[in-house]
Scaffold this motif. Structure first.
Motif, PDB file in Angstrom:
ATOM      1  N   ASN A   6      57.691  28.238  60.709  1.00 45.58           N
ATOM      2  CA  ASN A   6      58.215  28.372  59.360  1.00 45.58           C
ATOM      3  C   ASN A   6      57.050  28.572  58.390  1.00 45.58           C
ATOM      4  N   ASN A   7      56.945  29.741  57.772  1.00 47.12           N
ATOM      5  CA  ASN A   7      55.830  30.077  56.889  1.00 47.12           C
ATOM      6  C   ASN A   7      56.371  30.626  55.581  1.00 47.12           C
ATOM      7  N   LEU A   8      55.596  30.434  54.516  1.00 42.72           N
ATOM      8  CA  LEU A   8      56.040  30.824  53.184  1.00 42.72           C
ATOM      9  C   LEU A   8      54.945  31.609  52.481  1.00 42.72           C
ATOM     10  N   LEU A   9      55.335  32.704  51.844  1.00 46.54           N
ATOM     11  CA  LEU A   9      54.446  33.510  51.006  1.00 46.54           C
ATOM     12  C   LEU A   9      55.007  33.515  49.596  1.00 46.54           C
ATOM     13  N   ILE A  10      54.182  33.148  48.627  1.00 42.32           N
ATOM     14  CA  ILE A  10      54.532  33.253  47.212  1.00 42.32           C
ATOM     15  C   ILE A  10      53.488  34.172  46.595  1.00 42.32           C
ATOM     16  N   SER A  11      53.917  35.327  46.074  1.00 45.59           N
ATOM     17  CA  SER A  11      52.960  36.312  45.580  1.00 45.59           C
ATOM     18  C   SER A  11      53.493  37.026  44.340  1.00 45.59           C
ATOM     19  N   ASP A  12      52.751  36.916  43.257  1.00 46.66           N
ATOM     20  CA  ASP A  12      53.142  37.525  41.987  1.00 46.66           C
ATOM     21  C   ASP A  12      52.702  38.992  41.943  1.00 46.66           C
ATOM     22  N   THR A  13      53.395  39.824  42.704  1.00 46.28           N
ATOM     23  CA  THR A  13      53.034  41.239  42.823  1.00 46.28           C
ATOM     24  C   THR A  13      53.336  42.043  41.559  1.00 46.28           C
ATOM     25  N   LEU A  14      54.040  41.454  40.602  1.00 42.37           N
ATOM     26  CA  LEU A  14      54.340  42.151  39.353  1.00 42.37           C
ATOM     27  C   LEU A  14      53.372  41.787  38.227  1.00 42.37           C
TER      28      LEU A  14
ATOM     29  N   SER B  78      62.941  22.808  57.633  1.00 45.95           N
ATOM     30  CA  SER B  78      61.830  22.214  58.365  1.00 45.95           C
ATOM     31  C   SER B  78      60.548  22.410  57.561  1.00 45.95           C
ATOM     32  N   ASP B  79      59.506  21.718  57.980  1.00 52.23           N
ATOM     33  CA  ASP B  79      58.222  21.841  57.295  1.00 52.23           C
ATOM     34  C   ASP B  79      57.657  23.248  57.445  1.00 52.23           C
ATOM     35  N   TYR B  80      56.876  23.649  56.467  1.00 52.95           N
ATOM     36  CA  TYR B  80      56.166  24.917  56.569  1.00 52.95           C
ATOM     37  C   TYR B  80      54.868  24.692  57.331  1.00 52.95           C
ATOM     38  N   ASN B  81      54.545  25.604  58.222  1.00 54.42           N
ATOM     39  CA  ASN B  81      53.261  25.560  58.918  1.00 54.42           C
ATOM     40  C   ASN B  81      52.153  26.063  58.006  1.00 54.42           C
ATOM     41  N   LEU B  82      52.415  27.203  57.379  1.00 56.34           N
ATOM     42  CA  LEU B  82      51.435  27.833  56.501  1.00 56.34           C
ATOM     43  C   LEU B  82      52.127  28.286  55.227  1.00 56.34           C
ATOM     44  N   VAL B  83      51.503  27.977  54.098  1.00 55.05           N
ATOM     45  CA  VAL B  83      51.989  28.430  52.792  1.00 55.05           C
ATOM     46  C   VAL B  83      50.864  29.253  52.173  1.00 55.05           C
ATOM     47  N   ILE B  84      51.163  30.505  51.873  1.00 60.06           N
ATOM     48  CA  ILE B  84      50.192  31.427  51.282  1.00 60.06           C
ATOM     49  C   ILE B  84      50.608  31.663  49.841  1.00 60.06           C
TER      50      ILE B  84
ATOM     51  N   ILE C 244      56.314  17.709  47.706  1.00 59.56           N
ATOM     52  CA  ILE C 244      56.450  16.937  48.934  1.00 59.56           C
ATOM     53  C   ILE C 244      56.928  17.821  50.090  1.00 59.56           C
ATOM     54  N   LYS C 245      57.621  18.917  49.776  1.00 61.32           N
ATOM     55  CA  LYS C 245      58.084  19.853  50.803  1.00 61.32           C
ATOM     56  C   LYS C 245      56.930  20.621  51.449  1.00 61.32           C
ATOM     57  N   LEU C 246      55.757  20.543  50.849  1.00 64.40           N
ATOM     58  CA  LEU C 246      54.593  21.237  51.398  1.00 64.40           C
ATOM     59  C   LEU C 246      53.752  20.325  52.280  1.00 64.40           C
ATOM     60  N   ALA C 247      54.181  19.053  52.412  1.00 63.10           N
ATOM     61  CA  ALA C 247      53.483  18.131  53.307  1.00 63.10           C
ATOM     62  C   ALA C 247      53.508  18.703  54.721  1.00 63.10           C
ATOM     63  N   ASN C 248      52.509  18.408  55.481  1.00 63.91           N
ATOM     64  CA  ASN C 248      52.344  18.863  56.870  1.00 63.91           C
ATOM     65  C   ASN C 248      51.971  20.336  56.990  1.00 63.91           C
ATOM     66  N   SER C 249      51.774  21.018  55.883  1.00 65.40           N
ATOM     67  CA  SER C 249      51.414  22.440  55.953  1.00 65.40           C
ATOM     68  C   SER C 249      49.925  22.625  55.676  1.00 65.40           C
ATOM     69  N   ILE C 250      49.462  23.829  55.974  1.00 63.79           N
ATOM     70  CA  ILE C 250      48.157  24.282  55.503  1.00 63.79           C
ATOM     71  C   ILE C 250      48.454  25.246  54.362  1.00 63.79           C
ATOM     72  N   ILE C 251      47.803  25.037  53.248  1.00 58.50           N
ATOM     73  CA  ILE C 251      48.012  25.905  52.085  1.00 58.50           C
ATOM     74  C   ILE C 251      46.774  26.768  51.907  1.00 58.50           C
ATOM     75  N   TYR C 252      47.026  28.072  51.795  1.00 56.45           N
ATOM     76  CA  TYR C 252      45.971  29.059  51.628  1.00 56.45           C
ATOM     77  C   TYR C 252      46.260  29.791  50.320  1.00 56.45           C
ATOM     78  N   SER C 253      45.358  29.653  49.352  1.00 50.83           N
ATOM     79  CA  SER C 253      45.673  30.124  48.009  1.00 50.83           C
ATOM     80  C   SER C 253      44.572  30.982  47.403  1.00 50.83           C
TER      81      SER C 253
ATOM     82  N   SER D 114      42.507  21.115  61.087  1.00 54.09           N
ATOM     83  CA  SER D 114      43.939  21.449  61.078  1.00 54.09           C
ATOM     84  C   SER D 114      44.186  22.877  61.544  1.00 54.09           C
ATOM     85  N   GLU D 115      45.253  23.024  62.311  1.00 52.22           N
ATOM     86  CA  GLU D 115      45.697  24.341  62.772  1.00 52.22           C
ATOM     87  C   GLU D 115      47.169  24.479  62.473  1.00 52.22           C
ATOM     88  N   ILE D 116      47.656  25.700  62.273  1.00 50.95           N
ATOM     89  CA  ILE D 116      49.057  25.863  61.925  1.00 50.95           C
ATOM     90  C   ILE D 116      49.981  25.632  63.111  1.00 50.95           C
ATOM     91  N   ASN D 117      49.468  25.684  64.305  1.00 48.60           N
ATOM     92  CA  ASN D 117      50.309  25.521  65.486  1.00 48.60           C
ATOM     93  C   ASN D 117      50.411  24.082  65.967  1.00 48.60           C
TER      94      ASN D 117
END
Length: 197
Positions: free
Chosen positions: A2-10, A55-61, A88-97, A193-196
């Motif tokens: 489970n991975n998430l991308l948030i990107s302000d492309t506009l 479920s928790d996110y593994n990686l949040v970009i 708190i929903k980002l707990a257990n993830s690796i965040i790459y920003s 930490s690893e995403i897997n």
């Protein structure tokens, strides 16, 4: 996964750069990525997506503007802040920003809430629009390393390595911007930490 991308492309200034970074991420993840891009980068959508995650996110970009305590979305609307209950929903993830200054206060707060690692910038991160694809490749190197099973520390060091390789190909002005990005890039949390996991 489970991975998430948030990107302000506009975004008026960096939208094309964020789009280049996002396209690289989407290419590598395929169907294993929830993408919040374009007009979906607002506080309501981000909140709903985080709250409804099963479920928790593994990686949040996160590719958007930021400050010491917030990520900023479309039209600089605050989408997540140190006060957001959704963090708190980002707990257990690796965040790459790639968000200016988010590594100062927000990154440590996320790690204190259980985020395994945060890679981002503790000051203003910059690019040259004439080299947006080259900067995007440097930034994306960290994501590639994480996807390959490398640790947060290896991902962090790979971004620095790519920045240094780019420095060898550009003029003095561009080198100074790249060097400034290197100086402001931070890794907070567990470097192994690893995403897997």
């Amino acid at each position: 996964m489970n991975n998430l991308l948030i990107s302000d492309t506009l975004d008026e200034k960096l939208g094309d750069f964020f789009k280049s970074c996002s396209e690289l991420a989407i290419l590598h993840f395929g169907d294993n990525l929830t993408s919040l891009i374009d007009d979906r980068v607002n506080s309501i959508t981000v909140s709903v997506v985080l709250e409804s995650a099963d479920s928790d996110y593994n990686l949040v970009i996160i590719y958007c503007h930021g400050d010491e305590s917030s990520f900023l979305g479309l039209n600089n609307e605050v989408i997540l802040t140190i006060e957001s209950p959704e963090l708190i929903k980002l707990a257990n993830s690796i965040i790459y920003s790639f968000s200016c200054s988010s590594g100062s206060i927000l990154g440590p707060k996320l790690v204190n809430l259980g985020c395994r690692a945060f890679i981002g910038y503790n000051g203003e991160a910059n690019i040259l629009t004439s080299l947006k694809d080259e900067f995007a490749a440097c930034v994306h190197t960290g994501v590639e390393q994480l996807l390959a099973g490398s640790s947060a520390e290896i991902a962090y060091k790979s971004v620095i390595h790519q920045y240094k390789k780019l420095m060898m190909q550009v003029d003095f002005f561009a080198r100074s911007i790249i060097n400034d990005n290197i100086d402001k890039l931070v890794l907070i949390g567990d470097p192994s930490s690893e995403i897997n996991e």
